[in-house]
Scaffold this active site. Structure first.
Site, PDB file in Angstrom:
ATOM      1  CD  GLU A  60      -7.933  11.166 -25.107  1.00 43.44           C
ATOM      2  OE1 GLU A  60      -7.941  12.408 -25.227  1.00 43.44           O
ATOM      3  OE2 GLU A  60      -7.628  10.594 -24.037  1.00 43.44           O
ATOM      4  CG  HIS A 129     -13.286   8.235 -15.368  1.00 43.86           C
ATOM      5  ND1 HIS A 129     -13.588   9.566 -15.426  1.00 43.86           N
ATOM      6  CD2 HIS A 129     -11.960   8.141 -15.632  1.00 43.86           C
ATOM      7  CE1 HIS A 129     -12.502  10.257 -15.696  1.00 43.86           C
ATOM      8  NE2 HIS A 129     -11.489   9.417 -15.836  1.00 43.86           N
TER       9      HIS A 129
END
Lengths: 330, 372
Positions: A60, A129
């Site tokens: 990322e 998450h």
């Protein structure tokens, strides 16, 4: 006017923008061959090719930073971060770099890019998450943070974000992708920094964004059958924040409930409550209430997860209790 | 003389770049021995000396400005690294892009920015490279392709890779150079970006200035592989090490890698071994440093060494060198005067550079202002 899903609105708008501007390209994990974890980018690799739909390694910081650098040279990257949780790996590039390029160098360059990312819980995905951490980005001047709650807003805000010369964090929500709504194809881009009034009312103001804005609208409709007239404000933009609209509404109704999927302490709602105190203190008939997620890492087990997240029922309870405190007669 | 340090059989290239497959593989080499003055013209050599002297004098004056409280914040100097700075910048075209870390005053000057504008940025004036908003660590100039000095270690690496992506996207022939220090090679962004640049065949040359010290931590303490150029192997990238005290050697190595990147899109990594003459920043007395290391830095002084070399080779005589030094002194005096005479930013401009595109409800509240 077409009735389509939030997912379809995002897909169609991305495609339309890619067709109209060759500087627009998509970059992210699994957006090409896999067609996107949530299928927003389905079919776009086939149509536009690898140059414009770029699958990345799981890195990322590297690919978000690469998008920032490409944006500095005038491209228009649309980054898909698979979930907002993974954006933390790229936090340095977003907060220290994308947000600072324009100011730090005296306006000589900027990072015109859109960081699309879904947040939210409710899918039994566990603590790492299921977060709503858009606040981290809304805190930072230099970034813009928008959170569309309807398919029409998804389209209008995505268009506005792509036309903007600053980095925009574009918050989606897993629970919204399959929701449907009318999407006018000729509607102009939204105005970033403007809240929407999704329902007018006179007894109480309910303020929310993203998933909870849609819940608030439903709740207001249900409460109208009980004789409660609730006005609903969908923030749409977390930074800049449209304080005027919400304060004006609270001045009219005299009380407010704020609802959000994120945690209470230091959350978006805290800023809204402070704004109401700043701008509508003398008009308040009751303390401002906040309906936010329980302050725990979100558990996997379904009953626990359900208990932790704000719901239509919890919001209704808070609205009723606020109105009871001011002697509202149904 | 080139030494191949590590070599494994390159895999068949999966690159789908328009630039074709990478030809370099994972060659990693260390060039040894002192480069002679090479094939550079005497004018070029004298210009290198002039630039190195200018940066030396400029940095001494920057340090002085700091003690006079005319320069604030942090102030990281290029003292001792002038040969590397000038050699690297000589390898770039004006249209090539440069991203640096926070130790960038010399790079800004050697890339073509007027020393006065660099000093004005240190002084926080509107005439500075970033209108006084950036300071020592954040200089920028689109005109000469300096796309920023960055204060977060390694923050510039993904950005540089992205700039190379934009060049590749548009089919341009510019190259990006990404400068960093030795400590930077241990962060994740370094590895992520090296991988991405190699994977996508992007025209970026990663340059590591190895002055053996990441603040007070030696390269041996910080890096499991302290011969940093060897890290290129992991990305099937060409890696090379050069004597950073030798301006001609640096120019040759960097020039070769830059032109290769321009032609093929292949990224590369260059390690320039150098010394920092002073502390990490102006306020750092470098007490952690061994006497031997400090002495080695003094002995390696690239400006003095190059001066002697040019005089021995007959490119300059004492008078000629002194003349250049007088000119440089005058240039730096003028830069200081320019900075001193330039206006401070008006507080009324505080909100001018938060957003490139104005939006509704952007807060313009000053600390004591009410929200409503």
């Amino acid at each position: 006017m077409a009735v389509i899903t939030y997912r379809q609105a995002l897909h169609d708008t991305l495609r339309e923008e890619m067709l109209s501007d060759e500087n627009v390209f998509l970059i992210g994990e699994e957006i090409g061959v896999f067609e996107g974890s949530y299928k927003i980018t389905a079919g776009l690799l086939e149509e536009f090719g690898e140059k414009r739909v770029r699958d990345t390694p799981i890195a990322e910081e590297g690919f978000v930073g690469a998008a920032v650098g490409a944006a500095m040279l005038g491209l228009r990257p649309v980054v898909e971060l698979m979930t907002i949780n993974f954006s933390l790996l790229a936090l340095d590039q977003i907060v220290n770099h994308a947000a600072k390029i324009y100011g730090m160098f005296g306006g000589q360059s900027s990072a015109p890019m859109v960081l699309r990312t879904p947040g939210g819980g409710g899918q039994q995905l566990g603590a790492t998450h299921s977060q709503n951490i858009e606040l981290y980005y809304a805190f930072v001047p230099g970034l813009k943070v928008v959170a569309p709650s309807t398919p029409a807003d998804a389209r209008a805000l995505l268009k506005a974000s792509l036309a903007d010369n600053d980095p925009v964090l574009f918050l989606e929500n897993l629970a919204l992708y399959n929701t449907k709504g009318e999407v006018p194809e000729d509607a102009p881009p939204a105005e970033i920094g403007k809240a929407g009034i999704t329902r007018t009312g006179s007894d109480i103001t309910i303020i929310g964004y993203s998933r909870m804005a849609t819940v608030a609208t439903q709740v207001a409709e249900q409460l109208s059958e009980e004789g409660i007239s609730a006005e609903v404000i969908d923030l749409r933009s977390l930074r800049p924040l449209d304080r005027e609209t919400l304060v004006e509404s609270v001045r009219k109704t005299g009380c407010a409930v704020i609802t959000e999927d994120d945690w209470l302490t230091y959350g978006v709602g805290a800023e809204i409550a402070a704004s109401i105190s700043d701008g509508a203190f003398d008009y308040l008939d009751a303390p401002v209430r906040r309906v936010a997620a329980a302050e725990v890492p979100l558990p996997y087990a379904k009953p626990l997860e359900r208990a932790a997240l704000p719901s239509a029922e919890s919001l209704k309870t808070a609205v009723r209790q606020t109105l009871e405190a001011v002697g509202h007669r149904r | 003389m080139a030494e191949t340090a590590t070599r494994s059989k390159p895999a068949s290239s999966g690159s789908k770049s328009r630039r074709g497959t990478r030809s370099g593989g994972n060659r990693v080499q260390q060039r040894q021995g002192k480069t002679a003055l090479g094939s550079e013209s005497q004018d070029t050599l004298r210009d290198y000396f002039r630039q190195m002297s200018l940066i030396r004098r400029f940095e001494e004056r920057a340090a002085q400005g700091y003690t006079q409280a005319k320069v604030g914040g942090y102030c990281h100097l290029n003292l001792g690294e002038e040969a590397t700075v000038v050699g690297l910048m000589s390898a770039l075209r004006r249209s090539d892009y440069l991203f640096t870390n926070y130790r960038e005053h010399g790079y800004a000057i050697a890339k073509g920015i007027e020393p006065g504008r660099v000093m004005a940025e240190l002084y926080g004036r509107t005439t500075g490279t970033s209108k006084g908003l950036g300071g020592s660590m954040h200089m920028f100039d689109t005109e000469v392709g300096l796309l920023g000095g960055y204060g977060i270690v390694g923050g510039q690496i993904p950005l540089a890779t992205g700039a190379a992506l934009a060049i590749d996207y548009r089919g341009g022939d510019e190259v990006v150079m990404c400068q960093m220090g030795d400590g930077t090679t241990n962060i994740g962004a370094f590895h992520e970006s090296m991988n991405i640049a190699a994977l996508w065949n992007l025209p970026v040359v990663f340059v590591v200035i190895n002055n053996h010290l990441g603040m007070g931590t030696t390269v041996d303490m910080a890096s499991a592989e302290s011969e940093l150029y060897k890290r290129a192997v992991a990305y099937r990238m060409h890696g090379e090490r050069v004597d950073g005290n030798d301006v001609v050697a640096v120019q040759e190595a960097a020039g070769r890698l830059v032109e290769h990147a321009r032609k093929t899109g292949e990224p590369a990594m260059l390690e320039a071994v150098s010394h920092r003459m002073k502390g990490h920043s102006v306020v750092d007395p470098a007490k952690y440093r061994s006497a031997e290391d400090a002495e080695a830095a003094r002995e390696a002084d690239p400006v003095a060494a190059f001066r002697s070399q040019l005089i021995s080779a007959g490119v300059l005589d004492e008078d000629g060198a002194a003349e250049i030094e007088r000119e440089v002194q005058a240039d730096v005096d003028a830069a200081v005067a320019f900075a001193d005479d330039s206006p401070h930013p008006d507080p009324a401009t505080l909100f001018d550079y938060t957003y490139a595109t104005p939006v509704a409800n952007d807060s313009r509240r000053l600390p004591a202002d009410p929200v409503f």
